[in-house]
Design an enzyme around this catalytic site. Structure first.
Site, PDB file in Angstrom:
ATOM      1  N   GLN A  80       0.741  -1.453  -0.046  1.00 54.12           N
ATOM      2  CA  GLN A  80       0.041   0.032  -0.149  1.00 54.12           C
ATOM      3  C   GLN A  80       0.942   1.089   0.013  1.00 54.12           C
ATOM      4  O   GLN A  80       1.014   1.788   1.098  1.00 54.12           O
ATOM      5  CB  GLN A  80      -0.846   0.081   1.251  1.00 54.12           C
ATOM      6  CG  GLN A  80      -1.861   1.249   1.476  1.00 54.12           C
ATOM      7  CD  GLN A  80      -3.232   0.666   1.016  1.00 54.12           C
ATOM      8  OE1 GLN A  80      -3.744  -0.440   1.216  1.00 54.12           O
ATOM      9  NE2 GLN A  80      -3.904   1.728   0.426  1.00 54.12           N
ATOM     10  N   PHE A  81       1.505   1.724  -1.146  1.00 51.65           N
ATOM     11  CA  PHE A  81       2.033   2.657  -1.168  1.00 51.65           C
ATOM     12  C   PHE A  81       1.506   4.018  -0.910  1.00 51.65           C
ATOM     13  O   PHE A  81       2.150   5.001  -0.487  1.00 51.65           O
ATOM     14  CB  PHE A  81       2.745   2.771  -2.683  1.00 51.65           C
ATOM     15  CG  PHE A  81       1.629   3.621  -3.668  1.00 51.65           C
ATOM     16  CD1 PHE A  81       1.727   4.926  -3.952  1.00 51.65           C
ATOM     17  CD2 PHE A  81       0.922   2.711  -4.482  1.00 51.65           C
ATOM     18  CE1 PHE A  81       0.778   5.414  -4.851  1.00 51.65           C
ATOM     19  CE2 PHE A  81      -0.071   3.266  -5.267  1.00 51.65           C
ATOM     20  CZ  PHE A  81      -0.140   4.469  -5.432  1.00 51.65           C
ATOM     21  N   THR A  82       0.068   4.035  -0.734  1.00 54.88           N
ATOM     22  CA  THR A  82      -0.499   5.355  -0.482  1.00 54.88           C
ATOM     23  C   THR A  82      -0.609   5.685   1.059  1.00 54.88           C
ATOM     24  O   THR A  82      -0.925   6.720   1.254  1.00 54.88           O
ATOM     25  CB  THR A  82      -2.153   5.144  -0.948  1.00 54.88           C
ATOM     26  OG1 THR A  82      -2.706   4.112  -0.245  1.00 54.88           O
ATOM     27  CG2 THR A  82      -2.272   4.866  -2.340  1.00 54.88           C
TER      28      THR A  82
END
Length: 149
Positions: free
Chosen positions: A78-80
Site C-alpha cells: 500500500q504505497f498510499t
C-alpha cells in the site's frame, strides 16, 4: 516502513475476480515502503507486528498474540500510506519508495512473517486489488519503523 495493522475475524484480497489470499482470524497488514527503509527495518517491523498482543484474553484484556490464538496474516502492499495531503486536494506520493526498492522489501517482509511462523497470504505488488475485512473490535494500529525503539 509503515504498516496499518487491523485485527480481523476474516480478510481477503481479490485480483481480477480471483481470490489471491484469504485468512480467518488474524491481522490484515497494509504495508508501505519509503526510500529510507532497509532490510534491518523490515526485519524489526515484521518482528514487532507478529509479536503484538492485541487479542483479548478471558479477562477482556489485550494479552494474546497471533501465536496464542492460532492467527494468520494477510499482507497487502500500500504505497498510499506515504501519501502527502498537506497541499491541495490531490495527494502526492513522492515519499513512497519506487518499485525497484519497494518490491524487494515487500518480499522480505513476507519472508520475515514466514520465518516467524506466520506464512503470509498476500496481494500482488502494484495490482489493482479488492480488499475485504471483517474487523474485530475494531482494533487498528499504525506501526512505523521511525517510531520503534
Amino acid at each position: 516502513m509503515r504498516a496499518v495493522v487491523t485485527r480481523v475475524r476474516s480478510a481477503s484480497v481479490t485480483i481480477d475476480g480471483a481470490v489471491n489470499g484469504q485468512i480467518g482470524r488474524g491481522f490484515l497488514i497494509l504495508l508501505g515502503v519509503c526510500p529510507d527503509d532497509t532490510p534491518e527495518k523490515c526485519r524489526k517491523l515484521a518482528e514487532k507486528i507478529c509479536g503484538l498482543r492485541i487479542f483479548t484474553d478471558e479477562n477482556d484484556k489485550m494479552n494474546r498474540s497471533l501465536t496464542d490464538v492460532g492467527g494468520s496474516v494477510l499482507v497487502v502492499s500500500q504505497f498510499t500510506l506515504y501519501g502527502d495531503v498537506s497541499h491541495g486536494r490531490r495527494p502526492n506520493f513522492l515519499a513512497a519508495a519506487r518499485p525497484e526498492q519497494a518490491i524487494p522489501l515487500y518480499e522480505q517482509f513476507l519472508a520475515e512473517c514466514d520465518r516467524l511462523g506466520f506464512p503470509p497470504q498476500h496481494g500482488e505488488f502494484g495490482a489493482h486489488m479488492l480488499v475485504e475485512s471483517v474487523n474485530e473490535g475494531p482494533v487498528t494500529l499504525i506501526v512505523d519503523t521511525d517510531d520503534l525503539k
